[in-house]
Design an enzyme around this catalytic site. Structure first.
Site, PDB file in Angstrom:
ATOM      1  N   GLU A   1       6.286 -39.546  15.028  1.00  0.00           N
ATOM      2  CA  GLU A   1       5.090 -40.043  15.021  1.00  0.00           C
ATOM      3  C   GLU A   1       4.791 -41.154  15.914  1.00  0.00           C
ATOM      4  O   GLU A   1       5.506 -42.313  15.957  1.00  0.00           O
ATOM      5  CB  GLU A   1       4.872 -40.663  13.445  1.00  0.00           C
ATOM      6  CG  GLU A   1       3.600 -41.153  13.206  1.00  0.00           C
ATOM      7  CD  GLU A   1       3.331 -41.420  11.810  1.00  0.00           C
ATOM      8  OE1 GLU A   1       3.891 -40.665  10.973  1.00  0.00           O
ATOM      9  OE2 GLU A   1       2.730 -42.545  11.431  1.00  0.00           O
TER      10      GLU A   1
ATOM     11  N   LYS B   1       8.223 -42.154  12.152  1.00  0.00           N
ATOM     12  CA  LYS B   1       7.662 -42.899  13.164  1.00  0.00           C
ATOM     13  C   LYS B   1       8.744 -43.463  14.124  1.00  0.00           C
ATOM     14  O   LYS B   1       9.794 -43.248  13.868  1.00  0.00           O
ATOM     15  CB  LYS B   1       7.197 -44.386  12.590  1.00  0.00           C
ATOM     16  CG  LYS B   1       5.885 -44.408  11.679  1.00  0.00           C
ATOM     17  CD  LYS B   1       5.480 -45.766  11.314  1.00  0.00           C
ATOM     18  CE  LYS B   1       4.269 -45.623  10.190  1.00  0.00           C
ATOM     19  NZ  LYS B   1       3.492 -46.590   9.934  1.00  0.00           N
TER      20      LYS B   1
ATOM     21  N   GLU C   1      -2.484 -50.493  16.939  1.00  0.00           N
ATOM     22  CA  GLU C   1      -2.390 -50.980  15.728  1.00  0.00           C
ATOM     23  C   GLU C   1      -1.778 -52.640  16.203  1.00  0.00           C
ATOM     24  O   GLU C   1      -2.440 -53.523  15.757  1.00  0.00           O
ATOM     25  CB  GLU C   1      -1.756 -50.664  14.803  1.00  0.00           C
ATOM     26  CG  GLU C   1      -1.663 -51.519  13.154  1.00  0.00           C
ATOM     27  CD  GLU C   1      -0.797 -50.754  12.096  1.00  0.00           C
ATOM     28  OE1 GLU C   1      -0.870 -49.487  12.308  1.00  0.00           O
ATOM     29  OE2 GLU C   1      -0.747 -51.539  11.341  1.00  0.00           O
TER      30      GLU C   1
ATOM     31  N   ASN D   1      -2.903 -42.863   3.496  1.00  0.00           N
ATOM     32  CA  ASN D   1      -3.253 -43.541   2.079  1.00  0.00           C
ATOM     33  C   ASN D   1      -4.405 -42.834   1.464  1.00  0.00           C
ATOM     34  O   ASN D   1      -5.654 -43.190   1.536  1.00  0.00           O
ATOM     35  CB  ASN D   1      -3.496 -45.016   2.583  1.00  0.00           C
ATOM     36  CG  ASN D   1      -2.438 -45.755   3.078  1.00  0.00           C
ATOM     37  OD1 ASN D   1      -1.352 -45.432   2.564  1.00  0.00           O
ATOM     38  ND2 ASN D   1      -2.497 -46.937   3.822  1.00  0.00           N
TER      39      ASN D   1
ATOM     40  N   TRP E   1       7.413 -57.760   3.227  1.00  0.00           N
ATOM     41  CA  TRP E   1       7.290 -56.748   4.115  1.00  0.00           C
ATOM     42  C   TRP E   1       8.432 -56.345   4.971  1.00  0.00           C
ATOM     43  O   TRP E   1       8.203 -55.158   5.625  1.00  0.00           O
ATOM     44  CB  TRP E   1       5.849 -57.215   5.052  1.00  0.00           C
ATOM     45  CG  TRP E   1       4.643 -57.140   4.258  1.00  0.00           C
ATOM     46  CD1 TRP E   1       3.951 -58.341   3.597  1.00  0.00           C
ATOM     47  CD2 TRP E   1       3.926 -55.944   3.572  1.00  0.00           C
ATOM     48  NE1 TRP E   1       3.040 -57.780   2.816  1.00  0.00           N
ATOM     49  CE2 TRP E   1       2.949 -56.335   3.068  1.00  0.00           C
ATOM     50  CE3 TRP E   1       4.036 -54.601   4.083  1.00  0.00           C
ATOM     51  CZ2 TRP E   1       1.920 -55.504   2.249  1.00  0.00           C
ATOM     52  CZ3 TRP E   1       3.257 -53.847   3.582  1.00  0.00           C
ATOM     53  CH2 TRP E   1       2.173 -54.306   2.648  1.00  0.00           C
TER      54      TRP E   1
ATOM     55  N   GLU F   1      -8.721 -46.689   8.789  1.00  0.00           N
ATOM     56  CA  GLU F   1      -7.592 -47.786   8.754  1.00  0.00           C
ATOM     57  C   GLU F   1      -6.947 -47.630   9.913  1.00  0.00           C
ATOM     58  O   GLU F   1      -6.715 -46.807  10.625  1.00  0.00           O
ATOM     59  CB  GLU F   1      -6.748 -47.374   7.603  1.00  0.00           C
ATOM     60  CG  GLU F   1      -5.477 -48.497   7.336  1.00  0.00           C
ATOM     61  CD  GLU F   1      -4.680 -48.215   6.030  1.00  0.00           C
ATOM     62  OE1 GLU F   1      -5.382 -47.754   5.044  1.00  0.00           O
ATOM     63  OE2 GLU F   1      -3.730 -48.661   5.952  1.00  0.00           O
TER      64      GLU F   1
ATOM     65  N   GLU G   1       4.180 -56.624  26.379  1.00  0.00           N
ATOM     66  CA  GLU G   1       5.528 -57.030  25.653  1.00  0.00           C
ATOM     67  C   GLU G   1       5.714 -58.536  25.976  1.00  0.00           C
ATOM     68  O   GLU G   1       6.345 -59.360  25.288  1.00  0.00           O
ATOM     69  CB  GLU G   1       6.545 -56.219  26.157  1.00  0.00           C
ATOM     70  CG  GLU G   1       8.070 -56.375  25.569  1.00  0.00           C
ATOM     71  CD  GLU G   1       9.061 -55.467  25.891  1.00  0.00           C
ATOM     72  OE1 GLU G   1       8.912 -54.944  26.853  1.00  0.00           O
ATOM     73  OE2 GLU G   1       9.921 -55.403  25.231  1.00  0.00           O
TER      74      GLU G   1
ATOM     75  N   GLU H   1       4.158 -48.453   0.106  1.00  0.00           N
ATOM     76  CA  GLU H   1       3.171 -49.221   0.433  1.00  0.00           C
ATOM     77  C   GLU H   1       2.030 -48.728  -0.892  1.00  0.00           C
ATOM     78  O   GLU H   1       0.768 -48.681  -0.427  1.00  0.00           O
ATOM     79  CB  GLU H   1       2.359 -49.222   1.912  1.00  0.00           C
ATOM     80  CG  GLU H   1       3.393 -49.480   2.803  1.00  0.00           C
ATOM     81  CD  GLU H   1       2.675 -49.496   4.226  1.00  0.00           C
ATOM     82  OE1 GLU H   1       1.831 -48.781   4.404  1.00  0.00           O
ATOM     83  OE2 GLU H   1       3.179 -50.384   5.072  1.00  0.00           O
TER      84      GLU H   1
ATOM     85  N   ARG I   1       6.114 -37.507   5.309  1.00  0.00           N
ATOM     86  CA  ARG I   1       6.678 -38.873   6.219  1.00  0.00           C
ATOM     87  C   ARG I   1       7.962 -39.506   5.716  1.00  0.00           C
ATOM     88  O   ARG I   1       8.402 -39.439   4.314  1.00  0.00           O
ATOM     89  CB  ARG I   1       5.293 -39.720   5.926  1.00  0.00           C
ATOM     90  CG  ARG I   1       4.132 -39.384   6.970  1.00  0.00           C
ATOM     91  CD  ARG I   1       3.194 -40.253   6.663  1.00  0.00           C
ATOM     92  NE  ARG I   1       2.995 -41.123   7.917  1.00  0.00           N
ATOM     93  CZ  ARG I   1       2.646 -42.467   7.621  1.00  0.00           C
ATOM     94  NH1 ARG I   1       2.492 -42.982   6.573  1.00  0.00           N
ATOM     95  NH2 ARG I   1       2.504 -43.249   8.962  1.00  0.00           N
TER      96      ARG I   1
ATOM     97  N   ASP J   1       7.642 -50.066  12.392  1.00  0.00           N
ATOM     98  CA  ASP J   1       6.344 -49.997  12.406  1.00  0.00           C
ATOM     99  C   ASP J   1       5.621 -50.194  13.778  1.00  0.00           C
ATOM    100  O   ASP J   1       4.951 -51.097  13.839  1.00  0.00           O
ATOM    101  CB  ASP J   1       5.366 -50.722  11.159  1.00  0.00           C
ATOM    102  CG  ASP J   1       4.099 -50.027  10.795  1.00  0.00           C
ATOM    103  OD1 ASP J   1       4.013 -48.981  11.294  1.00  0.00           O
ATOM    104  OD2 ASP J   1       3.419 -50.757  10.231  1.00  0.00           O
TER     105      ASP J   1
ATOM    106  N   ARG K   1      14.252 -53.648   5.708  1.00  0.00           N
ATOM    107  CA  ARG K   1      13.417 -52.554   5.907  1.00  0.00           C
ATOM    108  C   ARG K   1      13.701 -51.508   6.958  1.00  0.00           C
ATOM    109  O   ARG K   1      13.628 -50.166   6.711  1.00  0.00           O
ATOM    110  CB  ARG K   1      12.110 -52.981   6.010  1.00  0.00           C
ATOM    111  CG  ARG K   1      10.851 -51.915   6.313  1.00  0.00           C
ATOM    112  CD  ARG K   1       9.740 -52.547   6.333  1.00  0.00           C
ATOM    113  NE  ARG K   1       8.858 -51.617   7.138  1.00  0.00           N
ATOM    114  CZ  ARG K   1       7.434 -52.003   7.331  1.00  0.00           C
ATOM    115  NH1 ARG K   1       7.090 -53.272   7.209  1.00  0.00           N
ATOM    116  NH2 ARG K   1       6.700 -51.029   7.911  1.00  0.00           N
TER     117      ARG K   1
END
Ligand code: GCV
Length: 842
Positions: free
Chosen positions: A404, A377, A410, A220, A559, A177, A528, A301, A334, A382, A353
């Site tokens: 993390e 994180k 990603e 996951n 989300w 993933e 950026e 999630e 986590r 994220d 969130r």
């Protein structure tokens, strides 16, 4: 004194395919001149085959041979001259060595004493000895053949990497993933691979940069990891790791007792559930006595967790802590806990969130067992291109935390874009959270020093794959290297790490070092600039691959990666006085800074405040003009990467040179896709034109839909901004060849000819470009086999690509023709063609 005969060589071929990464042990300039300053023999103390001291001996033999062409004999007499001795402090003392004067070492630390050819490498434990050997070899590989004495202790005990490997291909988002370097090196078809050669090679790389554990499966998680045969397989992975002192960690699925154990509950306080986990843990430790511990993603999630039973997250974490405690294992729990189904930005202006982690963990700090580490994180959302440091780090005083970081890119270009991450990590680690009004840098918190915690550290999501480049790109490996260095010593400098890495990975040639340093150091700011700036987040398509531009995808879904962009204004109001209250989760000084728009730095403005597009920044530009300018600036920087790299042709081996060049050319083109998508999206939203007149005006472009079409038909692209002028052309069906042609209205001369097209997955369409009867070039839509980025079957910002032909002689009035041949589901889409005079980007 006992020693070990070292006969084996490591078997890492010198092929420049990236497999050896920075451990190439390539000959350095003037290697022979150093022979008399090097040891002639290696002595390993109390070495056992399959354990790190033995490995250290092998590495020393191999490394010195590779770097200098000097073959070390293997002996047992460490009294003789010109010997490199390696072992633990205890073994050295037992064998009569004097250890009285040695400074203190903590777990995994080492001493290194270099006195000409007499070298002493002593570890606090076997792993430390191996780290010391790698340190000595790294110096040699960089040409540092000088005397020195040093003691090095790791700053933190937790220096882990996480792999998000699925048990099978076709699991969530592929075999790994968010992995862009190919299939899992651990699993295939639901089971542990038979051949674990790559697992051992991976452990070798990680050990060489001071890391100590790998969580081998996806957070996951899948309960089948705990079947007896898979536990046997895990034991084989642990065997492959052990020679390098790397321990195995495991991600667990919280409801495994129900899915695998036939219990009718997974309530963490249920006696049967507790017994089930204890039994599984005992079974694992019977197979893997040195297992590092567990990693758990709960209530996030779709992953189940204790909240299902109204139990706290601490009760959930402690379930595993208790099972691990007798074995000395730790649980990384986590903090990435949030509900992606119920957030509603229209119904609730205060929904956010970003608040989730602190909200969920509030008040639990004293409840966690001593062997729990909260893995957080770096930012509250994220892994975005810019986020503030998560405030949760300032809340956990009794329970240790680990930051993390994400080595796999990603949201940061998925290794198809060069983004050197160490400068970003540097800024994050140096950020001062001012807990209780005192110095509280993130580095001091995750080292455990700030709050006196014993367990703390780093978790890096790496996601290497079977590709020989490991990550899918040679240059991306500097991120893994830097991660290890920072986890060992958080003060490590991004440029110094890069230079060391370049010397070992590519060359000692100063031009090569300068070019790679320049490219890499400019890459994060450029990325950026051309993706998402002012703290608005990366603006990738968050519903699909997290890769190409799709600013509209951030909003209107649960989300929670919202930008709240409307016709007049943009940004998340996270103030306490008027917004979601997130700013109030920080200690006072930081809260006040972010609460107040005047003191919020521009680069986080839209993270904390909702402002009109006409809001004037500290730079005196409006928000919207900053967007336009930054996207043009960043993509212009990305164009310079190609000639920079080309300037070192011949100084880097051909295989890696071409591999990197391909990606930099692609990045230069895709940065323009980013620039145009984002600027047109906000031009359309705000209706405010670019002061410089660039956005929406592309005078060198010929829109494909405006050409004479035969077999091609116009196609309206969604999202509109992923195509110049919103339209592209596609072949009328998937078996008809299409031709688009036009007469060129340019002066005769030499131009770059750029074609913007879409390279979708599920097909290998071909395109051929002609000027009158001459073919300029032809190419295939085969990125899905070349670039590891998330594949997409859509015509959108993920698949939009630019192909550029340089130095093309064009005659005024010539016919330009593009012929597209569809394949599979790929209808050879074309967006536009640009005829660019020298120096023009457009
Ligand atoms: C492993 C994000 C990623 C997911 C990842 C998740 C996590 O949502 O897109 O792929 O899942 O974070 O970190 O758990």
């Amino acid at each position: 004194m006992r020693s070990l005969l070292i006969l084996a060589t490591l078997g890492f071929a010198a092929a420049e395919d990236g497999l050896s990464a920075w451990l190439r042990y390539a000959p350095i300039p003037h290697a022979k001149h150093y022979h008399d300053k090097l040891p002639s023999a290696v002595v390993t103390l109390n070495a056992t085959e399959g354990l790190p001291v033995y490995t250290a001996g092998e590495e020393l033999v191999d490394g010195i041979n590779g770097i200098f062409g000097k073959e070390l004999s293997v002996g047992d007499d460490c009294e003789r001259d010109s010997v490199v001795t390696v072992g633990t402090v205890a073994a050295y003392a037992k064998n009569g060595g004097c250890v009285d004067e040695l400074p203190d070492l903590i777990e995994d630390g080492y001493h290194l004493r270099i006195d000409g050819g007499n070298v002493l490498i002593l570890g606090q434990n076997e792993r430390g000895a191996l780290y010391g050997a790698f340190q000595y070899l790294a110096r040699l590989a960089q040409g540092q053949v000088t005397d020195d004495t040093l003691t090095s202790n790791p700053e933190v005990p937790v220096r882990w990497v996480n792999q998000w490997d699925n048990m099978r291909d076709g699991g969530t988002h592929g075999s790994v993933e968010r992995g862009y370097g190919g299939d899992s090196i651990f699993f295939w078809d639901g089971v542990v691979r038979e051949d674990l050669t790559r697992a051992g090679q991976y452990a070798r790389l990680l050990a060489s940069i001071g890391l100590n554990a790998v969580v081998v499966n996806n957070v996951n998680a899948n309960e089948t990891i705990l079947t007896p045969s898979n536990m046997d397989g895990l034991a084989r992975i642990a065997d492959a790791f052990r020679p390098y002192g790397i321990q195995l960690g495991l991600s667990l699925r919280f409801d495994s007792p129900q899915l695998l154990g036939d219990l009718d509950t997974f309530d963490p306080l249920d006696d049967d559930v507790v017994a089930w986990w204890q039994e599984k843990t005992d079974e694992l430790y019977r197979r893997i006595p040195d297992m590092a511990g567990y990693l758990v993603k709960a209530n996030s999630e779709g992953q189940p967790g204790p909240l299902t039973y109204n139990r706290t997250l601490a009760e959930g974490a402690n379930l595993f802590a208790h099972a691990l405690e007798p074995h000395g294992g730790i649980i990384m729990f986590r903090a990435f806990v949030y509900d992606h189904r119920s957030l509603d930005q229209d119904a609730d202006w205060k929904a956010d969130r970003a608040n989730a982690a602190v909200d969920f963990f509030e008040g639990l700090d004293p409840d966690f067992e001593d062997n729990v580490v909260i893995q957080i994180k770096y930012g509250p959302i994220d892994f975005q291109v810019r986020e503030p440091v998560s405030p949760l780090f300032a809340h956990l005083r009794e329970t240790g935390s680990a930051v993390e970081l994400q080595i796999t890119q990603e949201y940061l270009g998925q290794q198809a874009h060069l983004v050197y991450l160490a400068p970003m990590w540097r800024e994050l680690l140096d950020f001062d959270l001012r807990a209780d009004g005192e110095d509280s840098t993130l580095a001091s918190i995750v080292s455990g020093q700030r709050f006196n915690q014993k367990l703390a550290g780093y978790a890096g999501v790496v996601n290497v794959g079977h590709n020989t480049t490991w990550l899918g790109s040679h240059l991306a490996m500097s991120n893994l290297y830097a991660y290890g260095q920072l986890a060992w010593d958080s003060s490590s400098d991004p440029v110094e790490m890069l230079e060391a890495w370049t010397k070992m990975t590519f060359s000692h040639d100063q031009e090569v070092i300068d070019v790679i340093t320049k490219l890499s150091m400019e890459s994060w700011p450029a990325y950026e600039d051309y993706t998402g700036n002012l703290g608005v987040q990366t603006l990738t398509d968050i519903l699909l691959g997290h890769y190409g531009p799709n600013p509209g995808s951030q909003d209107g879904n649960p989300w929670g990666q919202w930008t709240r962009a409307d016709a007049d204004s943009i940004g998340m109001d996270r103030t306490v006085w008027n917004g979601t209250g997130f700013a109030g989760q920080y200690p006072d000084e930081v809260y006040e800074k972010y609460e107040n728009i005047e003191t919020t730095p521009d680069n986080l403005l839209l993270w904390f405040h909702h402002v009109p597009y006409t809001h004037v920044l500290k730079s005196n530009k409006t928000v919207i003009q900053h967007f336009y300018d930054a996207h043009y600036r960043g993509s212009a920087v990305a164009q310079t990467f190609v000639p920079l790299w080309e300037s070192i042709r011949g100084k880097v081996d051909e295989e890696r040179y071409e591999h990197v060049l391909y990606r930099l050319v692609y990045q230069a083109g895709h940065s323009l896709v980013w620039r145009d998508s984002v600027t047109n999206f906000y031009l359309n939203k705000s209706g405010i034109p670019d002061e410089a007149g660039r956005v929406g005006n592309y005078k060198y472009r010929i829109e494909a839909e405006d050409m004479a079409l035969d077999g091609y038909v116009p196609y309206l692209v969604d999202p509109f901004e992923a195509a110049s002028g919103s339209w592209c052309i596609v072949t009328a069906d998937n078996s008809t060849q299409g031709t688009a042609s036009t007469k060129l209205d340019v002066e005769t001369g030499t131009y770059s000819v750029a074609v913007n097209y879409y390279d979708q997955a599920h097909g290998n369409a071909t395109w051929a470009l002609y000027l009158d009867d001459d073919m300029v070039g032809e190419w295939k839509g085969d990125h899905e086999y070349i670039l590891g980025k998330a594949p997409s079957m859509y015509i959108d910002g993920q698949t939009a690509t630019r192909m550029t032909f340089k130095s093309v002689k064009v005659k005024s009035g010539s016919e330009l023709r593009i012929v597209g041949t569809p394949d599979g589901e790929e209808p050879a889409p074309v967006d536009y063609i640009s005829i660019l005079p020298e120096g023009i980007i457009d």
